[in-house]
Design an enzyme around this catalytic site. Structure first.
Site, PDB file in Angstrom:
ATOM      1  N   HIS A   1      48.427  45.788  22.722  1.00  0.00           N
ATOM      2  CA  HIS A   1      47.021  45.058  22.543  1.00  0.00           C
ATOM      3  C   HIS A   1      46.586  45.097  20.945  1.00  0.00           C
ATOM      4  CE1 HIS A   1      45.959  45.464  26.861  1.00  0.00           C
ATOM      5  NE2 HIS A   1      46.714  46.291  26.932  1.00  0.00           N
TER       6      HIS A   1
ATOM      7  N   LYS B   1      36.652  41.638  13.143  1.00  0.00           N
ATOM      8  CA  LYS B   1      35.887  40.619  14.133  1.00  0.00           C
ATOM      9  C   LYS B   1      34.694  39.870  13.500  1.00  0.00           C
ATOM     10  CE  LYS B   1      36.465  43.837  18.326  1.00  0.00           C
ATOM     11  NZ  LYS B   1      37.312  42.637  19.109  1.00  0.00           N
TER      12      LYS B   1
ATOM     13  N   LYS C   1      30.449  42.353  21.019  1.00  0.00           N
ATOM     14  CA  LYS C   1      31.916  42.996  20.983  1.00  0.00           C
ATOM     15  C   LYS C   1      31.821  44.153  20.211  1.00  0.00           C
ATOM     16  CE  LYS C   1      33.331  39.105  19.164  1.00  0.00           C
ATOM     17  NZ  LYS C   1      34.527  38.722  20.196  1.00  0.00           N
ATOM     18  N   ARG C   2      32.943  45.117  20.275  1.00  0.00           N
ATOM     19  CA  ARG C   2      32.776  46.425  19.319  1.00  0.00           C
ATOM     20  C   ARG C   2      32.713  45.716  17.936  1.00  0.00           C
ATOM     21  NH1 ARG C   2      33.991  51.716  21.253  1.00  0.00           N
ATOM     22  NH2 ARG C   2      34.370  52.221  19.061  1.00  0.00           N
TER      23      ARG C   2
ATOM     24  N   THR D   1      38.622  38.699  25.444  1.00  0.00           N
ATOM     25  CA  THR D   1      38.202  38.506  26.865  1.00  0.00           C
ATOM     26  C   THR D   1      36.985  38.030  26.879  1.00  0.00           C
ATOM     27  OG1 THR D   1      38.369  40.757  26.957  1.00  0.00           O
ATOM     28  CG2 THR D   1      40.057  39.729  27.959  1.00  0.00           C
TER      29      THR D   1
ATOM     30  N   LYS E   1      34.768  35.139  29.362  1.00  0.00           N
ATOM     31  CA  LYS E   1      33.548  35.237  30.121  1.00  0.00           C
ATOM     32  C   LYS E   1      32.476  34.088  29.636  1.00  0.00           C
ATOM     33  CE  LYS E   1      35.201  40.000  30.368  1.00  0.00           C
ATOM     34  NZ  LYS E   1      34.802  41.154  29.852  1.00  0.00           N
TER      35      LYS E   1
HETATM   36  C1  26V Z   1      41.552  49.030  17.022  1.00  0.00           C
HETATM   37  C2  26V Z   1      41.534  48.958  15.598  1.00  0.00           C
HETATM   38  C3  26V Z   1      40.913  50.416  15.077  1.00  0.00           C
HETATM   39  C4  26V Z   1      41.475  50.120  13.699  1.00  0.00           C
HETATM   40  C5  26V Z   1      40.979  49.201  12.857  1.00  0.00           C
HETATM   41  C6  26V Z   1      41.867  47.748  13.457  1.00  0.00           C
HETATM   42  C7  26V Z   1      41.721  47.733  14.791  1.00  0.00           C
HETATM   43  C8  26V Z   1      42.240  46.900  15.791  1.00  0.00           C
HETATM   44  C9  26V Z   1      42.038  46.821  16.838  1.00  0.00           C
HETATM   45  C10 26V Z   1      41.787  47.951  17.513  1.00  0.00           C
HETATM   46  C11 26V Z   1      41.709  47.864  19.202  1.00  0.00           C
HETATM   47  C12 26V Z   1      43.048  48.579  19.903  1.00  0.00           C
HETATM   48  C13 26V Z   1      43.253  48.259  21.267  1.00  0.00           C
HETATM   49  C14 26V Z   1      42.600  47.209  21.915  1.00  0.00           C
HETATM   50  O1  26V Z   1      41.261  47.491  22.465  1.00  0.00           O
HETATM   51  N1  26V Z   1      42.916  45.785  21.894  1.00  0.00           N
HETATM   52  C15 26V Z   1      42.201  44.864  22.455  1.00  0.00           C
HETATM   53  O2  26V Z   1      42.690  44.505  23.824  1.00  0.00           O
HETATM   54  C16 26V Z   1      42.043  43.471  24.465  1.00  0.00           C
HETATM   55  C17 26V Z   1      42.834  43.326  25.796  1.00  0.00           C
HETATM   56  O3  26V Z   1      44.047  42.958  25.484  1.00  0.00           O
HETATM   57  C18 26V Z   1      42.258  42.410  23.503  1.00  0.00           C
HETATM   58  O4  26V Z   1      41.499  41.293  24.386  1.00  0.00           O
HETATM   59  C19 26V Z   1      41.451  42.509  22.141  1.00  0.00           C
HETATM   60  O5  26V Z   1      41.686  40.991  21.384  1.00  0.00           O
HETATM   61  C20 26V Z   1      42.183  43.566  21.528  1.00  0.00           C
HETATM   62  O6  26V Z   1      41.375  43.979  20.221  1.00  0.00           O
END
Ligand code: 26V
Length: 839
Positions: free
Chosen positions: A387, A583, A577-578, A685, A689
């Site tokens: 992901h 982002k 979003k987060r 996602t 929506k």
């Molecule tokens: C976490 C972090 C933390 C450190 C800084 C960079 C960074 C980048 C991404 C994440 C998210 C980790 C996993 C996650 O939640 N991924 C999300 O998964 C969704 C479902 O597949 C997807 O739609 C999102 O684009 C993706 O960020």
């Protein structure tokens, strides 16, 4: 929020007859048919019985919360009755979806919709003078996830049930889900969330199915009766895993699956000897340590927490889930060598990647399979979904920690790695290449690469959008991909339309049903029929009226939470979003500041009235993200108080973003901000929506935005900025940020105002870290994309002033996003990854 015309208790044949006769005029329609009186009476009696016998309350003493519990219990009975139809039947193959997060939200509307009783329940409660909206509002969100990854798992569970794919979801029953966000003077404060405080009416505790999970200890040899040797792990500590099952009801209640969440318990509730010796606190210390495992969800959103407790959580639920499914398989089929024929196990990110050595241990050490047979079974059963490719979010664990906590697993990992590297070196390989493909990263202390481990253990590895999957092949997984080019496949994410269209936007759903028939509720591809009405003024007016009504409702929510009044006639521009630097909420804020300055400079121009809404949580230790929240709040404060821009620009940061808040924002949004640095958002996602609900997207060519553009057409989306290749090119040019800033007076103006304390007069240096990041480095290329973003936003303004074309585009977004249904995604997984029959 809850359904009106569309999901009544009417039988299917009646609904389709109505659809066939659907009037072609867009005049207001007669009221929907009401459920039969006896259905309502039966439902009311069931709810009253629960209120009396399960809660011990009378209607006179019942609070909304009590009505909610009574209603949920009555509906749970129906879910059980529906699942009884298939009880005792062993399906040919089941899916097991392992996820550390399930971001479910509320379940009442979901359950009523899929049981087909929304109007029956509404009428049953109304007859008792109880308002369904108030009752539904009393349900706490199950927020057992951080963001996209957890919400995806929840959508997948709903779609699997609706497609009648036999499945278990496996996760952790956290006592405390994602923190509640309180904003005080713009500062985020985290407050513990307590969704279980008054119990959970949806779940069943299954104490009889508990199992034991070990930690620590050592590995011994044991001689088997046949003289062979086996390794046995002798854990120093064991924790009991107790499952709680929540029924997941599919559409029409034709199929019900279970979400099985594990709670951690101590093997012994109390150390009696210690207690009797007077050590009353010490007597339960052991228990506190065990139960800490399921106490709280990590709010880290990606950055590996690095704490031992996190690894304990991961192993705890993975081991319990594997033991559970192995036990079931042995009971039903006997021989574990046939596991891949009857079970597929999907790893949602690397959090359950320890499944690879744990399944090997269960097969080899506990059940006596040969290593070769066990490896075959493992690699034919597991699938792994990635992901994110962000380096800081890729999980690795120190070898030293693994050896201490999971000594047998570390041995198995070494053995897998040894065989893997042997195989790779057969084809002649440099030490650099071996270091890249190794399960152990030795570049800064020895660490286990969980992504590599999941990759080797899985039959298929998937990305979550076309671009993301391609980048997996080209970057992080390139060396492993080269060894097996068929392994990585794409499965673009999806969303469940039952929650995100039918339940969240009943007005739009009713309109769609009127236009194309009730069949659209079963098969979203019929939404395409709406395209025929995209130019129809009367239809546009009805579509716009639905939006307007949702905007008024959202304005009430925002005013209640923030005190900020919104004009429902303004364009509602939302970024929800987060909060993450990649982002780029900061890009949106910079544009807001630049717009504020432009309006101030030319107050008499005909500006398009705009409301900018932000919502999202920051990880508690992520300082830049928290500062971005503060800046959004400070900008809101100044802009909203300035009479020069009144009626043209309003800004609000809405606190405590959640699934439920998303359900009220999304149907009210006109513009969807999807502006991540290209190549960094795996899919998104929320983008789907919002587009489904008819918001136009302003976005970069990133993640699933690209596929959204392909579906809705380039005229119905606002694309700007560098693409992923462009990002790589610019990132290779040192000093680009200062050049970009020098070239853009508008960007400079906005940055200068922030840097000079324009939004923090009492503390001019407050946003220094944000400004410094942009001027020195700008990892996420805000400066490179700013001018083109500004251009695209002015195109949005112009488009909003042409309502005919705006609404046409909005309708076409709804009509053309059917492909983003998670039913489609689940069918693809079922066919290509799980090889399991649908229906
Ligand atoms: C976490 C972090 C933390 C450190 C800084 C960079 C960074 C980048 C991404 C994440 C998210 C980790 C996993 C996650 O939640 N991924 C999300 O998964 C969704 C479902 O597949 C997807 O739609 C999102 O684009 C993706 O960020």
């Amino acid at each position: 929020m809850l359904n009106d015309a569309v999901l009544t208790g009417r039988r299917r044949d009646e609904t389709s007859r109505d659809a066939a006769e659907a009037p072609r005029s867009w005049m207001p329609q007669p009221a929907p048919a009401v459920p039969a009186g006896d259905d309502v009476t039966v439902m009311r009696t069931a709810i009253l019985a629960k209120l009396a016998y399960a809660l011990g309350k009378t209607p006179a003493t019942a609070r909304d919360r009590d009505w909610f519990v009574a209603t949920a219990l009555a509906l749970r009975d129906r879910a059980v009755a529906a699942s009884a139809i298939s009880a005792g039947i062993v399906p040919p193959k089941r899916v097991h979806y392992l996820s550390l997060e399930f971001l479910i939200g509320r379940l009442l509307s979901d359950a009523m919709g899929n049981l087909g009783v929304a109007e029956t329940v509404r009428a049953a409660l109304a007859g008792l003078d109880v308002d369904l909206e108030a009752v539904a509002g009393a349900e706490p969100d199950a927020a057992l996830g951080n963001g996209g990854l957890g919400r995806l798992a929840a959508c997948f569970m709903e779609s699997m049930a609706s497609l009648a794919i036999p499945a278990y979801g496996y996760g952790i029953r956290y006592d405390h889900g994602l923190f509640r966000q309180v904003i005080e003077d713009g500062v985020q404060r985290e407050v513990p969330e307590t969704w279980l405080a008054e119990g959970n009416p949806w779940e069943f505790e299954r104490a009889e199915a508990a199992c034991e999970v070990g930690f620590g200890g050592d590995v011994a040899m044991s001689v088997q009766p046949d003289g062979t040797l086996r390794r046995v792990w002798r854990p120093a500590e064991t924790v009991r895993a107790v499952p709680y099952d929540t029924p997941v009801i599919g559409r029409g209640a034709k199929h019900v699956n279970a979400l099985r969440l594990w709670a951690a318990r101590a093997p012994e509730a109390i150390d009696l000897a210690r207690f009797n010796a007077g050590d009353h606190v010490g007597a339960v210390a052991e228990r506190a340590r065990a139960e800490a495992i399921s106490r709280v969800l990590y709010p880290s959103d990606g950055t590996p927490a690095g704490q031992e407790l996190r690894l304990r959580q991961e192993f705890f639920f993975t081991s319990a889930s594997l033991q559970d499914l192995v036990r079931r398989h042995v009971a039903e089929r006997g021989d574990l060598r046939s596991l891949p024929d009857h079970a597929a196990i999907q790893l949602n990110d690397t959090h359950p990647a320890i499944a690879v050595p744990e399944l090997m241990r269960l097969l080899v050490d506990v059940h006596g399979l040969s290593w070769e047979d066990a490896w075959h079974v493992t690699t034919q059963t597991l699938g792994y979904t990635n992901h994110t490719l962000m380096p800081e979010a890729l999980e690795t664990w120190p070898v030293e920690l693994m050896e201490r906590l999971l000594p047998r697993h570390m041995q198995i990992i070494y053995l897998i790695n040894w065989m893997h590297l042997e195989e790779v070196s057969k084809h002649g390989s440099s030490p650099e290449h071996l270091a890249e493909v190794s399960l152990i990263d030795e570049s800064h202390g020895k660490r286990v690469r969980m992504g590599h481990l999941a990759f080797l253990g899985a039959r298929r590895v998937n990305g979550v959008s076309a671009l993301h999957t391609e980048l997996m092949r080209q970057t992080v997984f390139a060396p492993l991909h080269a060894l097996d080019t068929d392994k990585i496949v794409n499965k673009t994410n999806g969303i469940t339309f039952r929650r995100w269209l039918h339940n969240a936007n009943p007005g739009l759903t009713a309109l769609a049903v009127e236009a194309v028939g009730a069949k659209v509720l079963d098969d979203p591809r019929h939404l395409e029929g709406l395209a025929a009405f995209a130019d129809d003024s009367a239809f546009q007016a009805r579509y716009a009226a639905v939006r307007r009504e949702r905007k008024e409702a959202l304005a009430r929510v925002v005013e209640e939470r923030t005190g900020i009044a919104l004009d429902p006639d303004a364009l509602f521009d939302v970024q929800i979003k987060r909060i993450h630097e990649y982002k780029r909420q900061l890009l949106n804020i910079l544009e807001t500041v630049a717009l504020y300055q432009a309006i101030k400079a030319e107050p008499h121009r005909d500006w398009t009235p705009r409301v900018k809404l932000f919502a999202g949580k920051a990880a508690p230790s992520y300082h830049q993200a928290k500062l971005i929240i503060r800046l959004a709040s400070d900008v809101a404060k100044r802009v909203n108080a300035d009479p020069d821009v009144a009626g043209r620009l309003t800004v609000a940061f809405v606190p405590n973003y959640s699934v439920s808040l998303a359900e009220s924002i999304i149907p009210a949004a006109d513009l969807s901000e999807q502006i991540s640095t290209a190549g960094l958002e795996a899919s998104g996602t929320g983008n789907m929506k919002l587009a489904l609900n008819g918001a136009l997207t302003i976005g970069t060519l990133d993640g699933a935005n690209i596929e959204i553009k392909d579906h809705v057409g380039p005229d119905n989306i606002f694309i700007f900025g560098l693409d992923a290749a462009g990002v790589q090119r610019v990132q290779a040019q040192p000093g680009y940020a200062s050049r970009a800033i020098a070239a853009s007076a508008r960007l400079r103006g906005a940055l200068d105002m922030i840097a000079a304390g324009g939004f923090s007069p009492g503390e001019p240096g407050r946003f220094r870290p944000l400004v410094d990041e942009l001027t020195h480095g700008d990892r996420f290329l805000l400066t490179a994309d700013f001018d083109d973003y500004w251009r695209a936003q002015r195109e949005v303004d112009a488009a909003w002033r042409r309502p005919k074309t705006w609404w046409k585009s909005a309708i076409l977004n709804t009509a053309r996003t059917a492909w983003f249904s998670s039913d489609r995604t689940m069918r693809e997984y079922a066919e290509e990854i799980w090889r399991v029959r649908v229906g």
